[in-house]
Design a protein around this motif. Structure first.
Motif, PDB file in Angstrom:
ATOM      1  N   GLN A   6      -9.742  -3.869  19.718  1.00 12.64           N
ATOM      2  CA  GLN A   6      -9.750  -4.430  18.128  1.00 12.64           C
ATOM      3  C   GLN A   6      -9.399  -3.846  16.802  1.00 12.64           C
ATOM      4  OE1 GLN A   6     -13.716  -1.477  17.455  1.00 12.64           O
ATOM      5  NE2 GLN A   6     -15.055  -2.192  19.291  1.00 12.64           N
ATOM      6  N   VAL A   7      -7.586  -3.363  17.538  1.00 11.04           N
ATOM      7  CA  VAL A   7      -6.456  -2.679  16.572  1.00 11.04           C
ATOM      8  C   VAL A   7      -6.829  -4.236  15.926  1.00 11.04           C
ATOM      9  CG1 VAL A   7      -4.488  -2.103  15.864  1.00 11.04           C
ATOM     10  CG2 VAL A   7      -6.124  -0.457  17.040  1.00 11.04           C
ATOM     11  N   PRO A   8      -6.025  -5.465  16.329  1.00 19.55           N
ATOM     12  CA  PRO A   8      -5.034  -6.511  15.920  1.00 19.55           C
ATOM     13  C   PRO A   8      -6.000  -6.847  14.919  1.00 19.55           C
ATOM     14  CG  PRO A   8      -4.374  -6.067  18.281  1.00 19.55           C
ATOM     15  CD  PRO A   8      -6.644  -5.299  18.158  1.00 19.55           C
ATOM     16  N   ALA A   9      -6.939  -7.082  15.014  1.00 18.24           N
ATOM     17  CA  ALA A   9      -8.643  -8.032  14.567  1.00 18.24           C
ATOM     18  C   ALA A   9      -8.643  -6.399  12.975  1.00 18.24           C
ATOM     19  CB  ALA A   9      -9.755  -7.566  15.105  1.00 18.24           C
ATOM     20  N   ALA A  10      -8.586  -5.737  13.165  1.00 21.43           N
ATOM     21  CA  ALA A  10      -8.459  -4.479  11.682  1.00 21.43           C
ATOM     22  C   ALA A  10      -7.085  -5.460  11.008  1.00 21.43           C
ATOM     23  CB  ALA A  10      -8.210  -2.832  11.731  1.00 21.43           C
ATOM     24  N   ARG A  11      -6.264  -5.250  12.200  1.00 18.88           N
ATOM     25  CA  ARG A  11      -4.814  -5.549  11.284  1.00 18.88           C
ATOM     26  C   ARG A  11      -5.304  -6.640  10.090  1.00 18.88           C
ATOM     27  NH1 ARG A  11      -0.632  -3.033  15.389  1.00 18.88           N
ATOM     28  NH2 ARG A  11      -0.568  -0.805  14.809  1.00 18.88           N
ATOM     29  N   ARG A  12      -5.331  -7.874  11.024  1.00 14.79           N
ATOM     30  CA  ARG A  12      -5.851  -9.128  10.156  1.00 14.79           C
ATOM     31  C   ARG A  12      -6.425  -9.139   8.701  1.00 14.79           C
ATOM     32  NH1 ARG A  12      -5.337 -11.041  15.566  1.00 14.79           N
ATOM     33  NH2 ARG A  12      -7.926 -11.555  15.897  1.00 14.79           N
ATOM     34  N   ALA A  13      -7.520  -8.069   9.145  1.00 12.75           N
ATOM     35  CA  ALA A  13      -8.931  -8.137   7.904  1.00 12.75           C
ATOM     36  C   ALA A  13      -7.969  -7.366   7.279  1.00 12.75           C
ATOM     37  CB  ALA A  13     -10.006  -7.856   8.571  1.00 12.75           C
ATOM     38  N   LEU A  14      -7.526  -6.025   7.667  1.00 11.73           N
ATOM     39  CA  LEU A  14      -7.120  -5.580   6.228  1.00 11.73           C
ATOM     40  C   LEU A  14      -5.447  -6.172   5.757  1.00 11.73           C
ATOM     41  CD1 LEU A  14      -6.442  -1.672   7.673  1.00 11.73           C
ATOM     42  CD2 LEU A  14      -8.009  -2.780   5.355  1.00 11.73           C
ATOM     43  N   ALA A  15      -4.407  -6.772   6.523  1.00 12.68           N
ATOM     44  CA  ALA A  15      -3.788  -7.662   5.715  1.00 12.68           C
ATOM     45  C   ALA A  15      -4.883  -9.271   4.787  1.00 12.68           C
ATOM     46  CB  ALA A  15      -2.921  -8.996   6.683  1.00 12.68           C
ATOM     47  N   LEU A  16      -5.687  -9.546   5.167  1.00 14.10           N
ATOM     48  CA  LEU A  16      -6.023 -10.857   4.309  1.00 14.10           C
ATOM     49  C   LEU A  16      -6.934  -9.590   3.275  1.00 14.10           C
ATOM     50  CD1 LEU A  16      -7.319 -13.004   4.368  1.00 14.10           C
ATOM     51  CD2 LEU A  16      -9.789 -12.719   5.917  1.00 14.10           C
ATOM     52  N   LEU A  17      -7.763  -8.706   2.892  1.00 18.56           N
ATOM     53  CA  LEU A  17      -7.686  -8.086   2.364  1.00 18.56           C
ATOM     54  C   LEU A  17      -6.258  -8.129   0.907  1.00 18.56           C
ATOM     55  CD1 LEU A  17     -10.189  -5.082   3.315  1.00 18.56           C
ATOM     56  CD2 LEU A  17     -10.628  -7.917   1.890  1.00 18.56           C
ATOM     57  N   ALA A 205      10.390  10.810 -11.827  1.00 21.31           N
ATOM     58  CA  ALA A 205      10.691  10.322 -10.854  1.00 21.31           C
ATOM     59  C   ALA A 205       8.955   9.306 -10.194  1.00 21.31           C
ATOM     60  CB  ALA A 205      11.109  10.944  -9.389  1.00 21.31           C
ATOM     61  N   CYS A 206       9.340   8.006  -9.852  1.00 21.29           N
ATOM     62  CA  CYS A 206       8.828   7.390  -9.570  1.00 21.29           C
ATOM     63  C   CYS A 206       8.165   7.456  -8.091  1.00 21.29           C
ATOM     64  CB  CYS A 206       9.498   5.860  -9.436  1.00 21.29           C
ATOM     65  SG  CYS A 206       8.237   4.217  -9.115  1.00 21.29           S
ATOM     66  N   CYS A 207       7.142   7.303  -7.851  1.00 23.22           N
ATOM     67  CA  CYS A 207       6.037   7.020  -6.344  1.00 23.22           C
ATOM     68  C   CYS A 207       5.793   6.058  -6.297  1.00 23.22           C
ATOM     69  CB  CYS A 207       5.072   8.405  -6.911  1.00 23.22           C
ATOM     70  SG  CYS A 207       5.415  10.048  -7.194  1.00 23.22           S
ATOM     71  N   PHE A 208       5.329   5.625  -4.596  1.00 23.07           N
ATOM     72  CA  PHE A 208       6.006   4.024  -4.970  1.00 23.07           C
ATOM     73  C   PHE A 208       4.760   3.634  -3.703  1.00 23.07           C
ATOM     74  CE2 PHE A 208      10.229   4.641  -5.432  1.00 23.07           C
ATOM     75  CZ  PHE A 208      10.742   3.398  -6.211  1.00 23.07           C
ATOM     76  N   ASP A 209       4.021   3.154  -4.033  1.00 24.42           N
ATOM     77  CA  ASP A 209       3.082   2.565  -2.796  1.00 24.42           C
ATOM     78  C   ASP A 209       3.180   1.701  -1.647  1.00 24.42           C
ATOM     79  OD1 ASP A 209       3.439  -0.339  -3.296  1.00 24.42           O
ATOM     80  OD2 ASP A 209       1.739  -0.040  -4.261  1.00 24.42           O
ATOM     81  N   HIS A 210       2.057   1.329  -0.781  1.00 23.62           N
ATOM     82  CA  HIS A 210       2.552   1.460   0.770  1.00 23.62           C
ATOM     83  C   HIS A 210       3.641  -0.817   0.804  1.00 23.62           C
ATOM     84  CE1 HIS A 210      -0.559  -1.320  -0.328  1.00 23.62           C
ATOM     85  NE2 HIS A 210      -0.431  -2.439   0.778  1.00 23.62           N
ATOM     86  N   THR A 211       3.438  -0.900  -0.829  1.00 22.69           N
ATOM     87  CA  THR A 211       4.193  -2.307  -1.327  1.00 22.69           C
ATOM     88  C   THR A 211       5.824  -1.593  -1.828  1.00 22.69           C
ATOM     89  OG1 THR A 211       2.971  -2.739  -2.315  1.00 22.69           O
ATOM     90  CG2 THR A 211       2.513  -3.625  -1.000  1.00 22.69           C
ATOM     91  N   GLY A 212       6.107  -0.641  -1.859  1.00 21.71           N
ATOM     92  CA  GLY A 212       7.067  -0.255  -2.552  1.00 21.71           C
ATOM     93  C   GLY A 212       7.411  -0.108  -4.091  1.00 21.71           C
ATOM     94  N   ARG A 213       6.135  -0.719  -4.597  1.00 23.57           N
ATOM     95  CA  ARG A 213       5.980  -1.090  -5.848  1.00 23.57           C
ATOM     96  C   ARG A 213       5.626   0.477  -6.649  1.00 23.57           C
ATOM     97  NH1 ARG A 213       5.021  -5.717  -8.263  1.00 23.57           N
ATOM     98  NH2 ARG A 213       4.083  -5.038  -9.580  1.00 23.57           N
ATOM     99  N   LEU A 250       1.292   9.098   0.121  1.00 23.16           N
ATOM    100  CA  LEU A 250       0.536   7.677  -0.063  1.00 23.16           C
ATOM    101  C   LEU A 250       0.791   6.956   1.257  1.00 23.16           C
ATOM    102  CD1 LEU A 250       1.091   7.256  -3.825  1.00 23.16           C
ATOM    103  CD2 LEU A 250      -1.368   7.868  -3.300  1.00 23.16           C
ATOM    104  N   SER A 251       1.745   6.937   2.222  1.00 23.14           N
ATOM    105  CA  SER A 251       2.412   6.097   2.860  1.00 23.14           C
ATOM    106  C   SER A 251       2.786   4.906   2.644  1.00 23.14           C
ATOM    107  CB  SER A 251       0.538   5.709   3.940  1.00 23.14           C
ATOM    108  OG  SER A 251       0.639   6.476   4.788  1.00 23.14           O
ATOM    109  N   GLY A 252       3.584   5.485   1.365  1.00 16.58           N
ATOM    110  CA  GLY A 252       4.001   4.400   0.711  1.00 16.58           C
ATOM    111  C   GLY A 252       5.682   4.396   1.140  1.00 16.58           C
ATOM    112  N   HIS A 253       6.405   3.870   0.113  1.00 13.99           N
ATOM    113  CA  HIS A 253       8.122   3.716   0.482  1.00 13.99           C
ATOM    114  C   HIS A 253       8.895   2.999  -0.528  1.00 13.99           C
ATOM    115  CE1 HIS A 253       8.529  -0.598   1.401  1.00 13.99           C
ATOM    116  NE2 HIS A 253       7.092  -0.515   1.350  1.00 13.99           N
ATOM    117  N   ALA A 254      10.557   4.114  -0.924  1.00 11.13           N
ATOM    118  CA  ALA A 254      10.903   3.118  -1.583  1.00 11.13           C
ATOM    119  C   ALA A 254      11.304   1.922  -1.534  1.00 11.13           C
ATOM    120  CB  ALA A 254      12.025   3.925  -1.939  1.00 11.13           C
ATOM    121  N   PRO A 255      11.858   0.505  -2.310  1.00 10.55           N
ATOM    122  CA  PRO A 255      11.738  -0.698  -2.450  1.00 10.55           C
ATOM    123  C   PRO A 255      13.739  -0.426  -1.657  1.00 10.55           C
ATOM    124  CG  PRO A 255      11.749  -0.196  -4.622  1.00 10.55           C
ATOM    125  CD  PRO A 255      11.141   1.297  -3.910  1.00 10.55           C
TER     126      PRO A 255
END
Length: 255
Positions: A6-17, A205-213, A250-255
């Motif tokens: 079920q994990v790939p389906a969950a990932r697709r749903a999250l990616a869609l959101l 100093a800046c903190c970043f989200d999962h998209t690097g923003r 935040l499970s983020g990363h720097a750009p």
């Protein structure tokens, strides 16, 4: 235990959101399929299932798909629970213990910095930048640390006219602001010296989200006469470490 299949389906749903949340307007199913690299049949099946749960909605007149009420409810729940503040609070406590200075958490709210948290040593004088206070982002170290990591076009859109001034210091034009932001990026942290309150300086100093923003900024504020400028880089290292810790939380990363 959940079925691993079920994990790939969950990932697709999250990616869609995430795709719909990042779009300025609803999207056609064909555009969604291309962006997610999915077959059209799989895309329609995913959209139909998520629509049945209220996470997406179909706009028949436009033949497009947008976020549904359930997605809005999750966003509202996020605001109620305040996870950003909860994740940051223990980090600010430790930063205050290490530096003996006031520590704050701020986010961008349009062209302003909105302060969500403030921790300070006992018997420390309070500041104008209390929780809930908004200040012009270009004047604050926290605001500039986040602006420095936004696209140039977005920064330009945030500052279309005359710049606000509080103490006679700080950038007075978009050109000057861009120069300061470039310096902040090279340095890895931002500093404001008397831009908000005379005699006080702040390092952020800046903190970043999962998209690097930019997601938030960690700031320490201190009396300028208690810390010589040569000590600012070592203080900035502690601020940067705290910001990096929050980014990881935040499970983020720097750009």
């Amino acid at each position: 235990m959940a079925d691993v299949s079920q994990v790939p389906a969950a990932r697709r749903a999250l990616a869609l959101l995430r795709l719909l949340a990042s779009s300025a307007e609803p999207l056609e199913a064909s555009a969604i399929a291309r962006s997610l690299e999915l077959p059209r049949s799989s895309t329609y099946h995913l959209l139909t299932e998520m629509a049945s749960q209220g996470f997406v909605t179909y706009l028949p007149e436009e033949r497009r798909w947008g976020l549904g009420v359930a997605a809005f409810e999750i966003g509202s729940a996020y605001l109620r629970q305040g996870p950003l503040e909860r994740l940051a609070r223990p980090l600010l406590h430790r930063l205050v213990d290490r530096t003996g200075e006031i520590a704050q958490l701020g986010v961008l709210h349009g062209a302003e910095t909105l302060y969500l948290l403030k921790e300070q040593p006992r018997h420390h004088a309070t500041l104008v930048t209390d929780v809930g206070v908004r200040l012009p982002a270009q004047l604050t170290a926290s605001g500039r640390s986040m602006l420095a990591h936004l696209p140039a076009a977005q920064v330009r859109a945030l500052f279309p006219g005359r710049f606000v001034d509080r103490t006679g210091l700080g950038p007075r034009s978009l050109t000057e602001l861009r120069r300061l932001l470039a310096e902040d990026v090279r340095r890895g942290w931002s500093i404001e010296d008397g831009n908000v309150t005379e005699g006080l300086a702040s390092i952020a100093a800046c903190c970043f989200d999962h998209t690097g923003r930019p997601a938030a900024a960690i700031t320490v504020t201190f009396r300028r006469d208690t810390r010589p400028e040569e000590s600012w880089p070592s203080l900035a290292d502690q601020v940067r470490t705290t910001a990096a810790d929050l980014t990881r939380r935040l499970s983020g990363h720097a750009p």
